[in-house]
Every structure is written in structure tokens, then in C-alpha cells.
Design a protein around this motif. Structure first.
Motif, PDB file in Angstrom:
ATOM      1  N   LEU A 251      -0.436   2.606   9.870  1.00  0.00           N
ATOM      2  CA  LEU A 251      -1.811   3.022  10.132  1.00  0.00           C
ATOM      3  C   LEU A 251      -2.281   2.489  11.478  1.00  0.00           C
ATOM      4  O   LEU A 251      -2.239   1.288  11.737  1.00  0.00           O
ATOM      5  N   GLU A 252      -2.706   3.391  12.331  1.00  0.00           N
ATOM      6  CA  GLU A 252      -3.207   2.992  13.645  1.00  0.00           C
ATOM      7  C   GLU A 252      -4.652   2.492  13.538  1.00  0.00           C
ATOM      8  O   GLU A 252      -5.332   2.701  12.538  1.00  0.00           O
ATOM      9  N   HIS A 253      -5.097   1.829  14.601  1.00  0.00           N
ATOM     10  CA  HIS A 253      -6.472   1.324  14.683  1.00  0.00           C
ATOM     11  C   HIS A 253      -6.770   0.348  13.545  1.00  0.00           C
ATOM     12  O   HIS A 253      -7.862   0.352  12.962  1.00  0.00           O
ATOM     13  N   ILE A 254      -5.800  -0.484  13.222  1.00  0.00           N
ATOM     14  CA  ILE A 254      -5.953  -1.455  12.142  1.00  0.00           C
ATOM     15  C   ILE A 254      -7.142  -2.404  12.344  1.00  0.00           C
ATOM     16  O   ILE A 254      -7.886  -2.665  11.397  1.00  0.00           O
ATOM     17  N   PRO A 255      -7.378  -2.952  13.556  1.00  0.00           N
ATOM     18  CA  PRO A 255      -8.467  -3.931  13.702  1.00  0.00           C
ATOM     19  C   PRO A 255      -9.815  -3.439  13.195  1.00  0.00           C
ATOM     20  O   PRO A 255     -10.591  -4.210  12.629  1.00  0.00           O
ATOM     21  N   SER A 256     -10.102  -2.143  13.375  1.00  0.00           N
ATOM     22  CA  SER A 256     -11.416  -1.631  12.999  1.00  0.00           C
ATOM     23  C   SER A 256     -11.600  -1.504  11.494  1.00  0.00           C
ATOM     24  O   SER A 256     -12.728  -1.411  11.004  1.00  0.00           O
ATOM     25  N   ILE A 257     -10.518  -1.501  10.728  1.00  0.00           N
ATOM     26  CA  ILE A 257     -10.644  -1.307   9.278  1.00  0.00           C
ATOM     27  C   ILE A 257      -9.947  -2.416   8.494  1.00  0.00           C
ATOM     28  O   ILE A 257      -9.759  -2.283   7.286  1.00  0.00           O
ATOM     29  N   ARG A 258      -9.598  -3.516   9.155  1.00  0.00           N
ATOM     30  CA  ARG A 258      -8.817  -4.548   8.482  1.00  0.00           C
ATOM     31  C   ARG A 258      -9.522  -5.089   7.241  1.00  0.00           C
ATOM     32  O   ARG A 258      -8.879  -5.382   6.226  1.00  0.00           O
ATOM     33  N   ARG A 259     -10.823  -5.239   7.279  1.00  0.00           N
ATOM     34  CA  ARG A 259     -11.529  -5.803   6.127  1.00  0.00           C
ATOM     35  C   ARG A 259     -11.726  -4.777   5.016  1.00  0.00           C
ATOM     36  O   ARG A 259     -12.169  -5.129   3.919  1.00  0.00           O
ATOM     37  N   ASN A 260     -11.406  -3.509   5.295  1.00  0.00           N
ATOM     38  CA  ASN A 260     -11.611  -2.459   4.298  1.00  0.00           C
ATOM     39  C   ASN A 260     -10.341  -2.109   3.523  1.00  0.00           C
ATOM     40  O   ASN A 260     -10.403  -1.300   2.595  1.00  0.00           O
ATOM     41  N   ILE A 261      -9.210  -2.669   3.924  1.00  0.00           N
ATOM     42  CA  ILE A 261      -7.945  -2.300   3.289  1.00  0.00           C
ATOM     43  C   ILE A 261      -7.189  -3.550   2.855  1.00  0.00           C
ATOM     44  O   ILE A 261      -7.443  -4.657   3.327  1.00  0.00           O
ATOM     45  N   VAL A 262      -6.242  -3.333   1.941  1.00  0.00           N
ATOM     46  CA  VAL A 262      -5.310  -4.380   1.557  1.00  0.00           C
ATOM     47  C   VAL A 262      -3.907  -3.779   1.626  1.00  0.00           C
ATOM     48  O   VAL A 262      -3.687  -2.646   1.195  1.00  0.00           O
ATOM     49  N   GLY A 263      -3.009  -4.524   2.219  1.00  0.00           N
ATOM     50  CA  GLY A 263      -1.628  -4.073   2.316  1.00  0.00           C
ATOM     51  C   GLY A 263      -0.776  -4.722   1.241  1.00  0.00           C
ATOM     52  O   GLY A 263      -0.806  -5.939   1.063  1.00  0.00           O
ATOM     53  N   LEU A 264      -0.024  -3.911   0.507  1.00  0.00           N
ATOM     54  CA  LEU A 264       0.837  -4.416  -0.552  1.00  0.00           C
ATOM     55  C   LEU A 264       2.281  -3.992  -0.275  1.00  0.00           C
ATOM     56  O   LEU A 264       2.599  -2.800  -0.348  1.00  0.00           O
ATOM     57  N   PRO A 265       3.149  -4.941   0.071  1.00  0.00           N
ATOM     58  CA  PRO A 265       4.553  -4.578   0.301  1.00  0.00           C
ATOM     59  C   PRO A 265       5.287  -4.326  -1.009  1.00  0.00           C
ATOM     60  O   PRO A 265       5.087  -5.042  -2.000  1.00  0.00           O
ATOM     61  N   VAL A 266       6.115  -3.288  -1.030  1.00  0.00           N
ATOM     62  CA  VAL A 266       6.971  -3.003  -2.183  1.00  0.00           C
ATOM     63  C   VAL A 266       8.364  -3.504  -1.818  1.00  0.00           C
ATOM     64  O   VAL A 266       9.031  -2.931  -0.955  1.00  0.00           O
ATOM     65  N   THR A 267       8.779  -4.581  -2.431  1.00  0.00           N
ATOM     66  CA  THR A 267      10.038  -5.232  -2.085  1.00  0.00           C
ATOM     67  C   THR A 267      11.113  -4.936  -3.129  1.00  0.00           C
ATOM     68  O   THR A 267      10.873  -4.199  -4.093  1.00  0.00           O
ATOM     69  N   SER A 268      12.285  -5.530  -2.937  1.00  0.00           N
ATOM     70  CA  SER A 268      13.396  -5.318  -3.867  1.00  0.00           C
ATOM     71  C   SER A 268      13.035  -5.812  -5.260  1.00  0.00           C
ATOM     72  O   SER A 268      12.258  -6.750  -5.429  1.00  0.00           O
ATOM     73  N   MET A 269      13.624  -5.182  -6.252  1.00  0.00           N
ATOM     74  CA  MET A 269      13.404  -5.596  -7.633  1.00  0.00           C
ATOM     75  C   MET A 269      14.190  -6.877  -7.918  1.00  0.00           C
ATOM     76  O   MET A 269      15.245  -7.121  -7.321  1.00  0.00           O
ATOM     77  N   SER A 270      13.687  -7.674  -8.829  1.00  0.00           N
ATOM     78  CA  SER A 270      14.421  -8.855  -9.264  1.00  0.00           C
ATOM     79  C   SER A 270      15.560  -8.428 -10.189  1.00  0.00           C
ATOM     80  O   SER A 270      15.602  -7.293 -10.681  1.00  0.00           O
TER      81      SER A 270
END
Length: 441
Positions: A251-270
Motif C-alpha cells: 500500500l502506497e502513501h502509508i504515512p498518511s493512513i498509518r494510524r488507520n490500519i493494522v498490518g498482520l503478517p501471515v507466516t508459516s504454519m507451526s
């Protein structure tokens, strides 16, 4: 021994009279329909109809298990049945809390085949049960902001617009929110103004495959819409998912919306989650996966739900091919071979040539592939330490793989990480390494 004795393989048949010494009666010509049926019976057949019913000529417990197995493991498709969804409970909880409690917009990111789309399907079901309006869209290179959100608005009944009474003529005629948008190009402000009148429900817009969307105006407009929706506390939230190592790549222009979003990484399964995936498939198919076979599949899956599903499916089919309802280690070994044969056809000739050019460093390539599968596609020379204590030797191998066009440095990564140029190569290398080890005993 006469030729007849050799043909039938019987001892003491040297003096047996050949059948040709007997008078031979000519057979009547075979009817065309009989001849066609005889030839047709030699051809392989589908084991079930397109409506998932067994061919009555082939019905059996094993046949029923085969039909169920293809739905139990779907490596080439996302999971849509929540009963087949394995693990990821903590991630799904974080996702729901971000939407429900924090009223945030969410970005799911991770490597391809790691389970993002399956997560979105389960999220859609859970949100629908909570009476959210859920609209799912898969992005592509030609995706237009206006066209996409015009379609989203067209799916929302006008009943949820605050300016219209339930008994109004427009609602009685089935009008939709999209009918209120002006013709021509649609801007983020116009979409936000329309959604701001939403009441009586909440709208969840899911944008999958966002990495395939056109960079530039489209992503800038989505970012602008997210900010406007958040600033006005509109009852609409956007969930974005795509292949990336971090938010900035998606997502571009992250600084302007940083407080409005949350990023959740999907990593390898255990390992536990992969084991749960196999056991889910076991229950759904009716097969029994032996502990040793499950251990092999779990170890080789390297945390990838795609590989776990692929190996689980092929192992089950191997057991059924030998008319057994129990999956044994021999079936898991055959699954590895079949997986290699399947995956190699999905990588380019250029990559196959590059692998052949680096054949002398095969073990090193396999370690890099494993690291890529477990670390979101990124790795450095340190992953080779178990087999190369000398830093210079590690650098030489990395340099050779780079020069051969197999891997590349990631320019935007400040730590100097590398990645495979073609995304299917790590899976092929890791499966090939397993096949080689098995062949070597």
C-alpha cells in the motif's frame, strides 16, 4: 524348451504340442458395438461423475474415499469449508478484533500459498454470521478504482441508506446503493460520501490479490478512501491481502493512513497446525494416516499449507491405488515423487537451466529454498552455515546463484536479503531434495 514352453513359462513343456497342431475353427466376426465396447473398456475412466457420485461399476469404500479425498485436501484452491480450516486461531482472532473492536482497516501480507485467501474466506463467513455485509473482490492488472467500488456499492441494498424509508418506492423496486453514484469516473470522496449514509449494518470490503493491482493511481485512491472513511467514522472497513514482505510493498502513501490500519503478517504454519491440517483431511476422507506418514508430511511441508495439502492428497491417493484405507510411509514417499513431477512443470525453462548450472551446490540451494519457504521468501548467506562454516564459501555460493539468474538481492531490503526470482523454485528445490534423500536411502 520349445518356443511355446518359453512363452507360457512352464517347465517340462519342451515336448508339448503347439496349439497350432490342432485344427483351428475361425471365429465369427465381432460386432462393431462389441468391438468398440471392448476397446473402450481398456481406457482409463473417471471414477466419479461431475455431481460427485461414484460410477456404480466402480463403487466401493475406497472409491468413496477417493471422492472425499479430493475435497479434504485442496492444494490448488483456498479452503472454503471452515471445518477444514486448520490452525491460525490467533491470527483470525487478531483479525476479528481489529475489525470489530478497533474499527481498523487491515492489511494481510505474506508469501504466496501461505493461506491468505483461505483466511479471507473464513473471515467472510464469520463476518456474515455477525450480519456484516461482506463484498469480496479479487484485484488484477486492469482493476479500476471506480469500477471496483461501483460494483461494491451495487451489491448493497438501498434499504441501508439513511435517507430512504423502508417503504419508499426505490427500496420497494430493489434499488441499490450503486444507483446513487454519478456516471463516469468515481472518486474516493464520492464513494466515501455515499458510504457515510450507511446505517443499520456494517460493510466489510475485502480486496484480495492486491499485489496484482496497478501501482500508482489505484493504490493511491484506495489509501485516500481508507483515510476518508476513518476520519468520518464511516461504517465501512477494508481488508487488503496480497503477496508482500511488509505493508509498504502493498500500500502506497502509508504515512498518511498509518494510524488507520493494522498490518498482520501471515507466516508459516507451526508443526502442530500442519498436523491439524492432515488430521482434518483424515476425518473428511475416511482414510487413516499413520503417525509415521504424518510425521514425514509435517516435516517436509516446512510450514506451507500448500505443501501439506499437496503431500496429504498424493499420499492418500497412493494408498487408495494399492487398495488400502491406511496411509503408510511408502505412500508418503511416493507422494514426494509425484509432487516433484507436478511442481517441475510449473517452473520456467530458464529456472530449470539455472538450477542445472548450480547442480554442484544442490544442498546449499535446498537450504536456501527451505529458508525461503519458512521466512516469507527472504534469506541471506547465513542459512548455509550448517553446511558451510566459512563465510567466503557461503558468499561464493550466493554469488554463483545470483550470477546464474536463480536468486537476486532485494534492493529495498536494508539487511541485504535475497530471494528466488521465480516463486515456484523454492518448493521444487525442497521437494527435489527430499526425493534425492529418499533415493539415497
Amino acid at each position: 524348451m520349445s518356443w511355446w514352453g518359453k512363452l507360457i513359462g512352464r517347465k517340462g513343456a519342451a515336448d508339448a504340442p503347439a496349439p497350432a497342431s490342432r485344427p483351428v475353427r475361425p471365429r465369427p466376426p465381432m460386432a462393431a458395438s462389441t468391438r468398440d465396447n471392448a476397446a473402450d473398456s481398456l481406457l482409463p475412466r473417471f471414477r466419479a461423475s461431475a455431481v460427485d457420485q461414484l460410477d456404480p461399476r466402480r463403487g466401493s469404500d475406497a472409491g468413496g474415499a477417493r471422492v472425499r479425498l479430493r475435497d479434504a485436501f485442496t492444494p490448488s484452491q483456498p479452503v472454503v469449508d471452515p471445518h477444514m480450516f486448520a490452525g491460525r486461531a490467533a491470527l483470525l482472532t487478531s483479525l476479528i478484533r481489529a475489525i470489530e473492536d478497533q474499527k481498523l482497516h487491515v492489511v494481510l501480507y505474506g508469501d504466496r500459498g501461505i493461506g491468505k485467501t483461505s483466511m479471507l474466506h473464513v473471515l467472510s463467513r464469520q463476518a456474515t454470521e455477525a450480519r456484516y455485509l461482506v463484498r469480496y473482490a479479487s484485484c488484477g492488472e486492469e482493476t479500476s478504482f471506480g469500477d471496483l467500488f461501483r460494483c461494491v456499492a451495487a451489491d448493497v441494498p438501498l434499504l441501508f441508506h439513511g435517507d430512504y424509508k423502508p417503504t419508499s418506492d426505490a427500496i420497494e423496486k430493489g434499488a441499490r446503493l450503486g444507483d446513487l453514484l454519478p456516471p463516469g469516473e468515481v472518486t474516493p470522496r464520492q464513494v466515501s460520501d455515499l458510504f457515510a449514509r450507511l446505517q443499520g449494518t456494517r460493510l466489510l470490503v475485502i480486496l484480495d490479490e492486491f499485489d496484482r493491482s496497478p501501482a500508482g493511481d489505484f493504490r493511491r485512491q484506495v489509501a485516500e478512501l481508507i483515510k476518508t472513511l476513518s476520519d468520518r467514522s464511516v461504517r465501512v472497513q477494508i481488508v487488503i491481502a496480497g503477496v508482500a514482505a511488509n505493508l509498504t510493498e502493498l500500500l502506497e502513501h502509508i504515512p498518511s493512513i498509518r494510524r488507520n490500519i493494522v498490518g498482520l503478517p501471515v507466516t508459516s504454519m507451526s508443526r502442530e497446525e500442519v498436523g491439524m491440517l492432515i488430521r482434518n483431511g483424515e476425518r473428511a476422507s475416511g482414510l487413516t494416516y499413520g503417525d509415521e506418514a504424518v510425521e514425514m508430511i509435517t516435516s517436509l511441508a516446512a510450514g506451507s499449507p500448500y505443501l501439506a495439502g499437496l503431500l496429504g492428497q498424493h499420499a492418500g491417493l497412493a494408498a487408495l491405488d494399492r487398495e488400502s484405507m491406511t496411509v503408510e510411509p511408502q505412500d508418503a514417499r511416493l507422494a514426494i515423487t509425484r509432487a516433484c513431477d507436478e511442481i517441475v512443470n510449473r517452473i520456467s525453462e530458464r529456472s530449470r537451466f539455472a538450477i542445472a548450472q548450480n547442480e554442484a551446490h544442490w544442498d546449499a540451494l535446498a537450504l536456501m529454498a527451505l529458508a525461503a519457504l519458512q521466512r516469507g521468501g527472504r534469506f541471506d548467506g547465513d542459512v548455509l552455515t550448517p553446511i558451510m562454516a566459512d563465510a567466503g564459501a557461503r558468499d561464493a555460493v550466493m554469488a554463483a546463484a545470483t550470477a546464474g539468474g536463480l536468486i537476486e538481492r532485494i534492493e529495498s531490503d536494508p539487511t541485504g536479503q535475497s530471494r528466488f526470482i521465480e516463486e515456484g523454485v523454492p518448493t521444487y528445490l525442497w521437494m527435489s531434495q527430499a526425493a534425492r534423500r529418499l533415493a539415497a536411502g
